[in-house]
Design an enzyme around this catalytic site. Structure first.
Site, mmCIF file in Angstrom:
data_model
loop_
_atom_site.group_PDB
_atom_site.id
_atom_site.type_symbol
_atom_site.label_atom_id
_atom_site.label_comp_id
_atom_site.label_asym_id
_atom_site.label_seq_id
_atom_site.Cartn_x
_atom_site.Cartn_y
_atom_site.Cartn_z
ATOM 1 C CG HIS A 290 -1.934 -1.050 1.253
ATOM 2 N ND1 HIS A 290 -2.292 -1.754 2.373
ATOM 3 C CD2 HIS A 290 -2.718 -1.523 0.244
ATOM 4 C CE1 HIS A 290 -3.264 -2.605 2.061
ATOM 5 N NE2 HIS A 290 -3.532 -2.492 0.774
ATOM 6 C CE1 TYR A 459 6.318 2.880 7.310
ATOM 7 C CE2 TYR A 459 4.200 3.220 8.378
ATOM 8 C CZ TYR A 459 5.431 3.707 7.986
ATOM 9 O OH TYR A 459 5.786 4.999 8.266
ATOM 10 C CG HIS A 460 0.091 -2.449 5.056
ATOM 11 N ND1 HIS A 460 -1.015 -1.642 4.903
ATOM 12 C CD2 HIS A 460 0.417 -2.370 6.375
ATOM 13 C CE1 HIS A 460 -1.343 -1.099 6.053
ATOM 14 N NE2 HIS A 460 -0.482 -1.518 6.972
ATOM 15 N N PRO A 461 3.942 -4.768 2.873
ATOM 16 C CG PRO A 461 6.198 -5.285 3.236
ATOM 17 C CD PRO A 461 5.108 -4.348 3.673
#
Ligand SMILES: Cc1cc2nc3c(=O)[nH]c(=O)nc-3n(C[C@H](O)[C@H](O)[C@H](O)COP(=O)(O)OP(=O)(O)OC[C@H]3O[C@@H](n4cnc5c(N)ncnc54)[C@H](O)[C@@H]3O)c2cc1C
Length: 524
Positions: A290, A459-461
């Site tokens: 994101h 911070y959402h890999p």
């Protein structure tokens, strides 16, 4: 020799350590590259960005991003007990029902919304009580913010002026609308997944936890994963796994470790002189994340979180677990469809009653507030690849942000909506000049330029060891690595597509479901 070796004590690893060691006959070893989570800052919600670039952060960086003005983006990733749940922003969001129905439609039977809902509930101790969407008595505290800021309330009034529906539960019947986020906190302090799942069972005789223990290779023999090599406090060691190895190193380090272990695309492995154990071309592919953008305004009143550090607020936090130090910054938000015909929202808004710039690393002296429009369903995809065969060298992270034009257009639209919110009457008593992008940035082209210069990760890999049935899938529907026995991947990397929301709760659900698969398989 242990029955189970779990690699990584992050969100997923802590869940598995708890659930698998519940059987006193099973021996479990949990290996974590980082250290114990013993620093006091970890418990102070507002201080989460102070943990960045310190001992609890892998401090990753992307490759220069072609569509983001060639910037290398900083990616904090949690290191130490609790993993990323120890440094995250504590927002409790599950994603949209449509996300999981989509996973099922891609061929992942048993992963539709109705199938996964019970696992979300199982992990949860919902402060508001039980209902068809929420559970009580699970390990993880989920609660409302204890001291929501007056500016966050103004943000919600602004959303109503724009006609957005109020939503008091983004994880309930409908995700759409605006409201306060629920948080993974307990009495105003961070409640990490290590607090929730690991600490209560640390004394179990059948659970061994090794910290400062970085796994450097998964050892395979005759098509079966049999053990791991790791470096613990400087010494190289090897340990065997009788039943299974559970890889829970997160969306960056899980594919990296598979590649270092000879599991990945043959051509890549040969390029680094790594003996090929299994030619599995999907390892590291399908990276999704994101992307968010700061839209910031000065605040005309000296009331923002910039003054949270006073002695009074410190006492209120320490004695009562209340006040601005309990804030997770992004207190309120909204899920919005950029066009009414969509199945699910494609934009998320985060609102912080403070300037939140450069990942919160710039200490604001001035008072301001920040809106963060975020792409929920990016079409751009990238990959994690090797940079070296040295296990201590970081992998190459190539998210290829904005490689899909659609993503750029949506962030431009998000900027337009954020400006409309800030212009609402609800902010009249607080709004100073627009600081970012600034009044000079007006045309669509200028805003697109601003996006390229200022967009950052939320911070959402996910997605780099994807679950599926096609040739690029790394794990099957029970998260077993396709083609190797005794090895599962259980973490954010298995997601076939990124959910429309923050990713910690989805990883909890994945790990709870995986624990059930493993326990059932053992019973067979
Ligand atoms: C700064 C930040 C803010 C966030 N904010 C939110 C939020 O507000 N809400 C939300 O829902 N989500 C948030 N997230 C995302 C969420 O926390 C993650 O999606 C989730 O924690 C990922 O869980 P995981 O188990 O996949 O990986 P992690 O929790 O990252 O765990 C991986 C673990 O494996 C360890 N490890 C890696 N390699 C090795 C190795 N070789 N040997 C041994 N150990 C290893 C790591 O040190 C780490 O402890 C945030 C993340 C970050 C970084």
């Amino acid at each position: 020799m242990y029955d189970y070796v779990i690699i990584g004590a992050g969100t997923a690893g802590c869940v598995l350590a708890n659930r698998l060691s519940a059987d006193p006959r099973a021996s479990v070893l949990l290996l974590e590259a980082g250290g114990p989570d013993d620093r006091r800052d970890i418990r102070v919600p507002l201080a989460f960005s102070k943990l960045f670039r310190g001992p609890f952060d892998w401090n990753e960086h992307t490759e220069p991003q072609k569509h983001l003005a060639n910037r290398r983006l900083y990616w904090p990733r949690g290191k130490g007990l609790g993993g990323s749940s120890t440094i995250n922003a504590m927002i409790y969001i599950r994603g949209h029902a449509h996300d999981y129905d989509h996973w099922a439609a891609l061929g992942n039977a048993g992963w539709g919304y109705e199938d996964v809902l019970d696992y979300f509930k199982k992990s949860e101790d919902q402060e508001r009580g039980a209902c068809p969407y929420h559970g009580v008595g699970g390990p993880l505290h989920v609660c409302d913010a204890r001291s929501p800021h007056v500016l966050s309330r103004a943000f919600l009034s602004a959303t109503r002026e724009l006609g957005w529906v109020p939503n008091s539960d983004f994880n309930g019947r409908s995700q759409e609308g605006a409201g306060f986020y629920q948080l993974t906190q307990h009495r105003g302090k961070r409640h990490s997944v290590a607090d929730a799942y690991l600490k209560p069972v640390r004394a179990r005789a059948n659970l061994t936890v090794g910290t400062d223990a970085q796994v450097i290779r998964i050892v395979c023999d005759g098509g079966r994963a049999t053990g791991v090599e790791f470096v613990e406090k400087g010494a190289r060691r090897r340990v065997g796994a009788d039943r299974e190895i559970l890889l829970c190193a997160g969306a960056v380090r899980s594919p990296h470790l598979l590649l270092l272990s000879g599991i990945g695309a043959r051509s890549q492995l040969q390029g680094y002189d790594i003996p090929v154990v299994l030619d599995l071309p999907g390892v590291g592919e399908n990276l999704q994340d994101h992307l968010a953008l700061p839209i910031a305004y000065a605040c005309t009143q000296p009331i923002t979180l910039a003054c949270a550090g006073s002695l009074w607020h410190l006492l209120s936090f320490l004695l009562l677990g209340r006040g601005p130090l309990t804030s997770n910054v992004a207190e309120a938000g909204a899920f919005v469809k950029s066009s009414p015909g969509l199945d699910a929202p494609d934009l998320q808004f985060l609102f912080g009653p403070v300037f939140f710039l450069d990942h919160g690393r710039v200490q604001p002296k001035d008072h301001g507030f920040t809106l963060g429009p975020t792409l929920l369903r990016p079409q751009s995809k990238g990959r994690i690849t090797l940079r070296s065969n040295d296990p201590f060298a970081a992998p190459a992270i190539e998210p290829d942000y904005l490689s899909a034009e659609h993503d750029l257009h949506l962030l431009v639209e998000g900027t337009r909506l954020a400006r409309q919110l800030a212009a609402a009457r609800a902010f009249d008593a607080f709004r100073g000049p627009e600081v970012l992008p600034g009044p000079a940035i007006k045309s669509e082209q200028e805003i697109a330029g601003y996006v390229r210069q200022h967009a950052e990760t939320l911070y959402h890999p996910v997605g780099t060891c994807k679950m599926g049935t096609d040739a690029s899938a790394v794990v099957d529907g029970e998260l077993r690595v396709r083609g190797i026995r005794g090895l599962r991947v259980v973490d954010a990397s298995i997601m076939p597509t990124i959910p429309g929301g923050n990713t910690n709760a989805p990883v909890l659900m994945i790990a709870e479901k995986a624990a059930d698969f493993i326990v059932k398989e053992t019973a067979r």
